[in-house]
Design an enzyme around this catalytic site. Structure first.
Site, short mmCIF file in Angstrom:
data_model
loop_
_atom_site.label_atom_id
_atom_site.label_comp_id
_atom_site.label_asym_id
_atom_site.label_seq_id
_atom_site.Cartn_x
_atom_site.Cartn_y
_atom_site.Cartn_z
N GLU A 108 -18.55 15.00 -5.43
CA GLU A 108 -19.25 14.90 -6.71
C GLU A 108 -20.39 15.90 -6.80
O GLU A 108 -20.72 16.40 -7.88
CB GLU A 108 -19.81 13.48 -6.87
CG GLU A 108 -18.75 12.39 -6.89
CD GLU A 108 -19.34 10.99 -6.73
OE1 GLU A 108 -18.69 10.01 -7.15
OE2 GLU A 108 -20.46 10.86 -6.16
N ASP A 119 -11.29 5.23 -12.39
CA ASP A 119 -10.24 4.22 -12.27
C ASP A 119 -10.51 3.07 -13.23
O ASP A 119 -11.66 2.82 -13.62
CB ASP A 119 -10.16 3.70 -10.83
CG ASP A 119 -11.50 3.20 -10.31
OD1 ASP A 119 -11.74 1.98 -10.37
OD2 ASP A 119 -12.32 4.02 -9.86
#
Length: 260
Positions: free
Chosen positions: A31, A218
């Site tokens: 990230e 998700d």
């Protein structure tokens, strides 16, 4: 106890002063690296942090801002990212003590709930953060366990950048037990992560404004296993996260917290 008048005045003055130093707390190297590259940051050769900690600081100047990205680093034994609330709270505390930032940005990926309208790749600004796995069924302690805190108010930023806004629930597990699910529903959360409320606890304690930027990897209430969906989408969603955080920092440049 009421906040002393001079402390209130100091906080108001801080909110009106142009932002100079920001710290971006981010849990995973995957990230962090797109942002390190976007802002052309350099890794610290001599760590600001206590000897033996794996915590990594990238820093540099971008559009007049002193930008710092703090990543908790890799676990010394297992070699995986030091995710979760313990590492997040420690590095947030250490970064605030060392750098005295005007603003904290907690950036990262999160699970989203399709029942609340979340889709893969959506970027949210969290208006509130709370825990869902600190269950203490004793009056008042139950509220302490939830640990509800407000994110920094950013109505102008939200309007300008057109991000989704929702509540964030934090826990130390990637999966979701039935007890977790009940707590998340009680928190009215749209997104779920493993760091946000821990960062919020520290920033609230030390009176540093915090913004929470989360991109959905998700669908928690979907039909795919969370771990598989997370890993499948991680690379693409971190690109979206990087672009979103860059837009946030671009917007912040030259402004005071009160103008956000």
């Amino acid at each position: 106890m009421a906040t002393p008048p001079n402390e209130n005045s100091n906080q108001q003055n801080d909110q009106r002063r142009p932002i100079s130093t920001i710290v971006i707390i981010i849990a995973m190297q995957t990230e962090a690296l797109p942002l390190v590259n976007a802002f052309e940051l350099t890794e610290d050769a001599d760590s600001l942090f206590p000897k033996g900690t794996p915590w990594v600081r990238y820093h540099g100047t971008y559009k007049g801002l002193n930008v710092n990205i703090i990543w908790p680093g890799k676990d010394a034994v297992l070699g995986v990212d030091s995710v979760g609330t313990v590492s997040a709270s420690l590095v947030t505390y250490a970064a605030i003590q060392a750098l005295q930032p005007d603003l904290i940005i907690n950036a990262g990926t999160a699970g989203g709930f399709k029942a609340k309208g979340a889709c893969i790749g959506d970027v949210y600004l969290a208006c509130e953060v709370a825990f869902h796995d600190r269950r203490i069924p004793i009056p008042v302690f139950d509220l302490y366990g939830v640990g509800l805190r407000q994110g920094c108010s950013t109505p102008n930023l939200v309007k300008e950048l057109d991000f989704k806004v929702g509540k964030l629930s934090t826990g130390d597990s990637l999966d979701m037990t039935p007890q977790d699910e009940a707590s998340i529903l009680a928190n009215d959360a749209v997104i779920k992560d493993m760091e946000g409320a821990a960062v919020g606890y520290v920033t609230d304690l030390l009176k540093v404004p915090a913004v929470f930027v989360k991109a959905v990897t998700d669908i928690v209430d979907g039909d795919k296993p969370t771990s598989e969906e997370f890993l499948h989408n991680l690379s693409a969603v971190t690109v979206a996260l990087g672009k979103a955080v860059t837009r946030v920092v671009d917007y912040i440049a030259g402004k005071a917290v009160s103008e956000l």
